[in-house]
Write a protein that holds these residues in place. Structure first.
Motif, PDB file in Angstrom:
ATOM      1  N   MET A 129    -110.743 -27.736  51.433  1.00  0.00           N
ATOM      2  CA  MET A 129    -112.039 -27.192  51.117  1.00  0.00           C
ATOM      3  C   MET A 129    -112.146 -29.430  50.767  1.00  0.00           C
ATOM      4  SD  MET A 129    -112.437 -24.836  50.188  1.00  0.00           S
ATOM      5  CE  MET A 129    -113.339 -25.197  49.207  1.00  0.00           C
ATOM      6  N   GLU A 130    -114.116 -29.493  50.951  1.00  0.00           N
ATOM      7  CA  GLU A 130    -114.506 -30.381  50.869  1.00  0.00           C
ATOM      8  C   GLU A 130    -114.587 -31.184  49.239  1.00  0.00           C
ATOM      9  OE1 GLU A 130    -114.709 -33.221  53.530  1.00  0.00           O
ATOM     10  OE2 GLU A 130    -114.130 -31.703  54.854  1.00  0.00           O
ATOM     11  N   TYR A 131    -113.443 -31.389  48.706  1.00  0.00           N
ATOM     12  CA  TYR A 131    -113.718 -31.620  47.507  1.00  0.00           C
ATOM     13  C   TYR A 131    -114.298 -32.889  47.271  1.00  0.00           C
ATOM     14  CZ  TYR A 131    -110.607 -27.517  46.400  1.00  0.00           C
ATOM     15  OH  TYR A 131    -109.725 -26.813  46.254  1.00  0.00           O
ATOM     16  N   LYS A 132    -114.442 -33.951  47.627  1.00  0.00           N
ATOM     17  CA  LYS A 132    -114.928 -34.772  47.867  1.00  0.00           C
ATOM     18  C   LYS A 132    -116.613 -34.695  47.299  1.00  0.00           C
ATOM     19  CE  LYS A 132    -115.334 -36.412  52.618  1.00  0.00           C
ATOM     20  NZ  LYS A 132    -114.363 -37.325  53.654  1.00  0.00           N
ATOM     21  N   THR A 133    -116.937 -33.613  48.093  1.00  0.00           N
ATOM     22  CA  THR A 133    -118.815 -33.181  48.517  1.00  0.00           C
ATOM     23  C   THR A 133    -119.247 -32.417  46.815  1.00  0.00           C
ATOM     24  OG1 THR A 133    -118.967 -31.398  49.823  1.00  0.00           O
ATOM     25  CG2 THR A 133    -118.467 -33.494  50.265  1.00  0.00           C
ATOM     26  N   PHE A 134    -118.438 -31.969  46.073  1.00  0.00           N
ATOM     27  CA  PHE A 134    -118.363 -31.312  44.982  1.00  0.00           C
ATOM     28  C   PHE A 134    -119.078 -31.680  43.399  1.00  0.00           C
ATOM     29  CE2 PHE A 134    -115.049 -27.467  44.704  1.00  0.00           C
ATOM     30  CZ  PHE A 134    -115.597 -26.610  46.271  1.00  0.00           C
ATOM     31  N   ASN A 135    -119.445 -30.420  43.010  1.00  0.00           N
ATOM     32  CA  ASN A 135    -120.320 -31.435  41.369  1.00  0.00           C
ATOM     33  C   ASN A 135    -119.365 -30.500  40.726  1.00  0.00           C
ATOM     34  OD1 ASN A 135    -121.293 -28.473  41.823  1.00  0.00           O
ATOM     35  ND2 ASN A 135    -123.692 -29.287  42.792  1.00  0.00           N
TER      36      ASN A 135
ATOM     37  N   PHE B  82    -116.930 -27.122  40.518  1.00  0.00           N
ATOM     38  CA  PHE B  82    -115.366 -26.811  40.592  1.00  0.00           C
ATOM     39  C   PHE B  82    -114.869 -26.486  40.099  1.00  0.00           C
ATOM     40  CE2 PHE B  82    -115.465 -31.815  41.872  1.00  0.00           C
ATOM     41  CZ  PHE B  82    -114.281 -31.944  42.625  1.00  0.00           C
ATOM     42  N   ILE B  83    -115.756 -26.388  38.904  1.00  0.00           N
ATOM     43  CA  ILE B  83    -115.858 -24.732  37.669  1.00  0.00           C
ATOM     44  C   ILE B  83    -115.969 -22.969  38.410  1.00  0.00           C
ATOM     45  CG2 ILE B  83    -116.805 -23.401  35.936  1.00  0.00           C
ATOM     46  CD1 ILE B  83    -118.225 -26.086  35.634  1.00  0.00           C
ATOM     47  N   ALA B  84    -116.245 -23.490  39.723  1.00  0.00           N
ATOM     48  CA  ALA B  84    -116.238 -21.893  40.366  1.00  0.00           C
ATOM     49  C   ALA B  84    -115.228 -21.684  41.302  1.00  0.00           C
ATOM     50  CB  ALA B  84    -118.291 -22.151  40.742  1.00  0.00           C
ATOM     51  N   ASP B  85    -114.235 -22.868  41.786  1.00  0.00           N
ATOM     52  CA  ASP B  85    -113.411 -22.984  42.820  1.00  0.00           C
ATOM     53  C   ASP B  85    -112.355 -22.733  41.876  1.00  0.00           C
ATOM     54  OD1 ASP B  85    -112.727 -24.605  44.962  1.00  0.00           O
ATOM     55  OD2 ASP B  85    -110.648 -25.034  44.121  1.00  0.00           O
ATOM     56  N   GLU B  86    -111.295 -21.222  42.809  1.00  0.00           N
ATOM     57  CA  GLU B  86    -110.289 -21.108  42.265  1.00  0.00           C
ATOM     58  C   GLU B  86    -109.530 -21.764  42.087  1.00  0.00           C
ATOM     59  OE1 GLU B  86    -109.358 -17.459  44.415  1.00  0.00           O
ATOM     60  OE2 GLU B  86    -111.193 -16.292  44.002  1.00  0.00           O
ATOM     61  N   PHE B  87    -108.862 -22.816  43.566  1.00  0.00           N
ATOM     62  CA  PHE B  87    -107.478 -23.641  43.275  1.00  0.00           C
ATOM     63  C   PHE B  87    -107.911 -24.637  42.271  1.00  0.00           C
ATOM     64  CE2 PHE B  87    -105.590 -27.635  45.002  1.00  0.00           C
ATOM     65  CZ  PHE B  87    -104.661 -27.259  44.833  1.00  0.00           C
ATOM     66  N   PHE B  88    -108.936 -25.347  41.612  1.00  0.00           N
ATOM     67  CA  PHE B  88    -109.231 -25.473  40.487  1.00  0.00           C
ATOM     68  C   PHE B  88    -108.891 -25.411  39.283  1.00  0.00           C
ATOM     69  CE2 PHE B  88    -112.154 -28.687  37.406  1.00  0.00           C
ATOM     70  CZ  PHE B  88    -111.910 -29.167  37.762  1.00  0.00           C
ATOM     71  N   GLN B  89    -109.595 -23.529  38.723  1.00  0.00           N
ATOM     72  CA  GLN B  89    -109.442 -23.062  37.663  1.00  0.00           C
ATOM     73  C   GLN B  89    -107.615 -22.987  37.529  1.00  0.00           C
ATOM     74  OE1 GLN B  89    -111.610 -19.616  38.620  1.00  0.00           O
ATOM     75  NE2 GLN B  89    -113.477 -20.494  39.017  1.00  0.00           N
ATOM     76  N   GLN B  90    -107.162 -22.424  38.869  1.00  0.00           N
ATOM     77  CA  GLN B  90    -105.183 -22.882  38.959  1.00  0.00           C
ATOM     78  C   GLN B  90    -104.760 -24.330  37.786  1.00  0.00           C
ATOM     79  OE1 GLN B  90    -103.490 -21.297  42.115  1.00  0.00           O
ATOM     80  NE2 GLN B  90    -102.336 -22.136  41.458  1.00  0.00           N
ATOM     81  N   TRP B  91    -105.591 -25.385  38.876  1.00  0.00           N
ATOM     82  CA  TRP B  91    -104.870 -26.255  37.758  1.00  0.00           C
ATOM     83  C   TRP B  91    -104.989 -26.527  36.436  1.00  0.00           C
ATOM     84  CZ3 TRP B  91    -107.876 -30.970  37.466  1.00  0.00           C
ATOM     85  CH2 TRP B  91    -107.123 -31.761  37.206  1.00  0.00           C
ATOM     86  N   VAL B  92    -106.446 -26.423  36.175  1.00  0.00           N
ATOM     87  CA  VAL B  92    -106.411 -27.195  34.834  1.00  0.00           C
ATOM     88  C   VAL B  92    -105.842 -25.878  33.601  1.00  0.00           C
ATOM     89  CG1 VAL B  92    -108.697 -26.745  33.068  1.00  0.00           C
ATOM     90  CG2 VAL B  92    -109.035 -27.366  35.463  1.00  0.00           C
ATOM     91  N   TRP B  93    -105.826 -24.373  34.079  1.00  0.00           N
ATOM     92  CA  TRP B  93    -105.506 -23.236  33.193  1.00  0.00           C
ATOM     93  C   TRP B  93    -104.116 -22.430  33.235  1.00  0.00           C
ATOM     94  CZ3 TRP B  93    -110.265 -19.754  34.635  1.00  0.00           C
ATOM     95  CH2 TRP B  93    -111.424 -19.702  33.701  1.00  0.00           C
ATOM     96  N   HIS B  94    -103.485 -22.822  34.626  1.00  0.00           N
ATOM     97  CA  HIS B  94    -102.145 -22.800  34.364  1.00  0.00           C
ATOM     98  C   HIS B  94    -101.359 -24.115  35.755  1.00  0.00           C
ATOM     99  CE1 HIS B  94    -102.891 -19.272  33.406  1.00  0.00           C
ATOM    100  NE2 HIS B  94    -103.783 -18.794  33.718  1.00  0.00           N
ATOM    101  N   PRO B  95    -100.899 -24.971  35.671  1.00  0.00           N
ATOM    102  CA  PRO B  95    -100.826 -26.217  35.765  1.00  0.00           C
ATOM    103  C   PRO B  95     -99.289 -26.281  37.264  1.00  0.00           C
ATOM    104  CG  PRO B  95    -101.258 -27.267  34.130  1.00  0.00           C
ATOM    105  CD  PRO B  95    -101.672 -25.902  33.715  1.00  0.00           C
TER     106      PRO B  95
ATOM    107  N   PHE C 141    -105.742 -36.936  44.905  1.00  0.00           N
ATOM    108  CA  PHE C 141    -107.613 -36.880  44.919  1.00  0.00           C
ATOM    109  C   PHE C 141    -107.999 -37.730  44.398  1.00  0.00           C
ATOM    110  CE2 PHE C 141    -111.757 -34.841  43.000  1.00  0.00           C
ATOM    111  CZ  PHE C 141    -112.096 -34.893  44.937  1.00  0.00           C
ATOM    112  N   LEU C 142    -107.854 -37.681  43.029  1.00  0.00           N
ATOM    113  CA  LEU C 142    -108.460 -38.882  42.542  1.00  0.00           C
ATOM    114  C   LEU C 142    -108.188 -40.016  42.407  1.00  0.00           C
ATOM    115  CD1 LEU C 142    -108.099 -36.312  39.092  1.00  0.00           C
ATOM    116  CD2 LEU C 142    -110.378 -36.909  40.624  1.00  0.00           C
ATOM    117  N   GLU C 143    -106.600 -40.469  42.779  1.00  0.00           N
ATOM    118  CA  GLU C 143    -106.479 -41.571  43.483  1.00  0.00           C
ATOM    119  C   GLU C 143    -107.455 -42.186  44.910  1.00  0.00           C
ATOM    120  OE1 GLU C 143    -102.145 -44.235  44.711  1.00  0.00           O
ATOM    121  OE2 GLU C 143    -102.397 -42.191  44.159  1.00  0.00           O
ATOM    122  N   ASN C 144    -107.412 -41.744  45.608  1.00  0.00           N
ATOM    123  CA  ASN C 144    -108.421 -41.537  46.862  1.00  0.00           C
ATOM    124  C   ASN C 144    -109.513 -41.492  46.882  1.00  0.00           C
ATOM    125  OD1 ASN C 144    -106.267 -41.596  48.264  1.00  0.00           O
ATOM    126  ND2 ASN C 144    -105.541 -38.773  49.127  1.00  0.00           N
ATOM    127  N   HIS C 145    -110.533 -41.130  45.695  1.00  0.00           N
ATOM    128  CA  HIS C 145    -111.119 -40.482  45.499  1.00  0.00           C
ATOM    129  C   HIS C 145    -111.976 -40.985  44.307  1.00  0.00           C
ATOM    130  CE1 HIS C 145    -112.125 -38.531  50.255  1.00  0.00           C
ATOM    131  NE2 HIS C 145    -111.237 -37.831  49.270  1.00  0.00           N
TER     132      HIS C 145
END
Length: 396
Positions: A1-7, A11-24, A35-39
């Motif tokens: 996934m090209e997360y660096k281009t996401f708005n 992110f809200i619609a992305d299943e992997f992002f949802q999994q991290w927020v709700w069930h890390p 990711f945040l360290e690199n971007h």
């Protein structure tokens, strides 16, 4: 996934992002930290989207998945409408102002829907919240381990035991003062991994669905014994005077200092030890004078029918999980489903028994459960559906 281009909407619609927020878990935490360290320029967008999704979590009882996804879809629709009205075009002229505008909309919507849910507008029956890692102390009290915390672990009386650094719990070394053995017990539920450093410096990685019972301090002149149910990778601190033994229901593994993996899940019907480095001896529990079966690196010792068999294996298959990877090599589909259940904290019901013994080879990292099942569908047609945390597999 090209997360660096996401708005935010992406992110809200992305299943992997949802999994991290709700069930890390350890895997997702590491991914997003990297990711945040690199971007670092994406920090504000990620924070905004994460805050919006967190509003859809009910601290007192998890919001039903259907309700939560309806809200996510509603947020996406509203953000699409904002984009159509030129919000992103405005971004060129006023910098971060559109981000605050969209975030404000998300917050207002999330709070409004959460209020409606709490006051009974949605009638779905509440389900249990996500499982938590727990630590039972020597005094019988139990603490919840939040992988996002950095803190000192203490007993109810304030006695410091060690430090938690997010996904790692490290005990203080005061073994020279130990006069009796007192035990702690760490439980890691499905969907999570955790790391532990014992007082002697031994580093242990606990896989999902595992429990480890261990002394807070080992005795200076006594053996080092721990008790495992589930799966763990051990990097044992060398001490030739005090052997280190991992006890399971079916087989014990004794070492002096080495790296190895022990698996003993009750629902898989076998127990085995895989050696990566050093030398270990394995023997059945309860033996009066154990005569350990020695194995060398690259071998696996398996308890089968009351006896121990040794075979050559590819060690990578058995230790890849410590890096957040799902590694399958010539594994039966029924075994793969059990590992997916533990990794994603779901129940998988297979109504397609013809697939049970079919073998597959694949490696996954950072993929959702749906993506993994879809990948297997490319090789063998089958159907699957999801209702909450239950996956049902049926013939095509």
């Amino acid at each position: 996934m090209e997360y660096k281009t996401f708005n935010e909407k992406d992110f809200i619609a992305d299943e992997f992002f949802q999994q991290w927020v709700w069930h890390p878990d350890v895997e997702s935490n590491r991914f997003w930290e990297d990711f945040l360290e690199n971007h670092p320029e994406m920090g504000l967008v990620v924070t905004s989207a994460r805050s919006a999704l967190l509003l859809l979590s009910d601290e007192q009882g998890a919001m039903p998945a259907r309700v939560r996804m309806e809200i996510v879809d509603s947020i996406r629709e509203h953000m699409d409408a904002e984009t159509t009205q030129g919000v992103h075009k405005l971004k060129k002229d006023t910098g971060l102002r559109p981000l605050y505008m969209v975030s404000g909309l998300i917050v207002v919507m999330g709070l409004a829907v959460l209020w409606m849910y709490n006051f009974g507008v949605f009638t779905d029956q509440a389900v249990a919240g996500p499982p938590q890692i727990t630590l039972q102390l020597q005094d019988g009290t139990e603490q919840v381990i939040d992988e996002g915390d950095t803190r000192t672990i203490t007993t109810e009386t304030g006695q410091p035991l060690g430090n938690q650094e997010k996904h790692l719990l490290k005990y203080h070394n005061t073994q020279h003062n130990a006069t009796e053995l007192v035990y702690n017990e760490l439980k890691v539920p499905y969907g999570k991994n955790f790391e532990l450093v014992l007082a002697d410096g031994s580093h242990i990685y606990l896989n999902a669905g595992s429990t480890l019972r261990y002394p807070v301090q080992f005795l200076p002149d006594g053996p080092r014994n721990v008790y495992l149910m589930g799966e763990a990778f051990f990097d044992v601190a060398s001490d030739k005077a005090r052997p280190f033994t991992v006890h399971t229901d079916q087989m014990n593994t004794q070492v002096y200092g080495t790296r190895f993996n022990v698996t003993s899940y009750t629902n898989e019907g076998n127990t085995y030890t895989v050696l990566e480095e050093g030398s270990v001896g394995v023997y059945p529990p309860g033996a009066d004078v154990p005569a350990p079966v020695k194995i060398v690196p690259g071998q696996r010792a398996v308890m089968e029918g009351g006896s121990i068999a040794v075979e050559e294996v590819r060690v990578e298959k058995y230790v890849a999980w410590t890096r957040g990877e799902l590694y399958f090599k010539n594994d039966a589909f029924s075994l793969i489903l059990k590992k997916l259940e533990r990794h994603f904290n779901v129940t998988i019901a297979s109504n397609y028994p013809e697939l049970d013994e079919r073998e597959f080879t694949a490696t996954f990292k950072g993929k959702t459960l749906e993506h993994i099942l879809e990948a297997y569908q490319q090789y063998t047609p089958f159907r699957f559906s999801r209702e909450g945390n239950t996956i049902t597999i049926t013939p095509p």
